[in-house]
Write an enzyme that holds these catalytic residues in place. Sequence first.
Site, short mmCIF file in Angstrom:
data_model
loop_
_atom_site.label_atom_id
_atom_site.label_comp_id
_atom_site.label_asym_id
_atom_site.label_seq_id
_atom_site.Cartn_x
_atom_site.Cartn_y
_atom_site.Cartn_z
N LYS A 107 0.74 -1.01 0.12
CA LYS A 107 0.37 0.00 -0.28
C LYS A 107 0.77 1.19 0.06
CE LYS A 107 -2.31 -1.22 3.78
NZ LYS A 107 -3.40 -1.94 4.61
N THR A 154 -8.69 9.90 7.71
CA THR A 154 -9.22 8.26 6.92
C THR A 154 -8.67 7.20 7.71
OG1 THR A 154 -6.39 8.64 6.91
CG2 THR A 154 -7.50 9.37 4.99
N GLY A 173 -9.12 3.74 9.74
CA GLY A 173 -9.46 2.84 9.49
C GLY A 173 -9.17 2.35 7.99
N THR A 174 -8.35 2.96 7.53
CA THR A 174 -8.09 3.02 6.13
C THR A 174 -7.50 1.57 5.53
OG1 THR A 174 -7.63 5.01 5.52
CG2 THR A 174 -7.09 3.50 3.70
N GLY A 175 -6.80 0.86 6.57
CA GLY A 175 -6.36 -0.35 6.30
C GLY A 175 -7.23 -2.11 7.06
N CYS A 176 -7.82 -2.04 7.96
CA CYS A 176 -8.89 -2.88 8.21
C CYS A 176 -10.20 -3.03 6.51
CB CYS A 176 -9.71 -2.31 9.40
SG CYS A 176 -8.35 -2.01 11.11
#
Length: 265
Positions: free
Chosen positions: A175, A206, A208-211
């Site tokens: 990412k 932003t 929580g983007t990865g989850c």
Amino acid sequence: MSAPPGVLTVAGSDSGGGAGIQADLKTMLALGVHGMSVLTAVTAQNSLGVQGAWELPVEAVRAQYRSVVDDIGVQAVKTGMLSSAELVEAVADLISGTDAPAVVDPVGVSKHGDPLLAASALDSVRTKLLPVATVATPNLDEVAQLTDVRVGSEPDMRRAARAVLAFGPRWVVIKGGHLSGDAVDLLTDGSEEHWLRAPRHDNRHTHGTGCTLASAIASELAKGRPVPEAVTTAKAYVTGAIASGFALGEGIGPVDHAWNLNPPR
């Protein structure tokens, strides 16, 4: 009526509702699958950071997992916060005995820089968890933690992907959201490459983007999509969620998990 595909998230709780189990279940609902959960830790967390974290006993994690898988079954599994080596190894063992694709988000730090993975657990992530992953989704900080590869530009992402793939996942998404320019991610299995680009939205909210991305990938895999299609669809969903992220509290607000369901605000 037949049930929708089932996706199991194995992750920690975010009391502020923006990341962790809460983000995972919201994402799954928005994408039309049935979300189920194995809680690994409880955090005291808000828009400013993580004020405390308490890991659940391994036996509690194992019991939750077996309870769901043995009765209901799953079409995909997603992992998030696994804070200790013992927990990482237990979850890896559970996944290895489950006939479903697994998306591993090797969570190392929170959006605010709070550590969520003990240094002693890194080797277990490398040697136990990544080898059972269908797709691994590290960000650039997590790549550096796991491989010592520092990514400063797009060409570095290939080197990072090779280093992560060496631990055994079938596919990896590097990412690149922390780079400048467009938000670009690299999906590869070591032979084919997919560069996924999206415009960078000027929005600081932003959390929580990865989850959300990992859960979206798992949701699409549960529907039977091949990995490149699942990741491309998930990327589009997350891009929309980031564009609609909203202020909450005094710090960094969450992405909008329901952006695709609600009329524009």
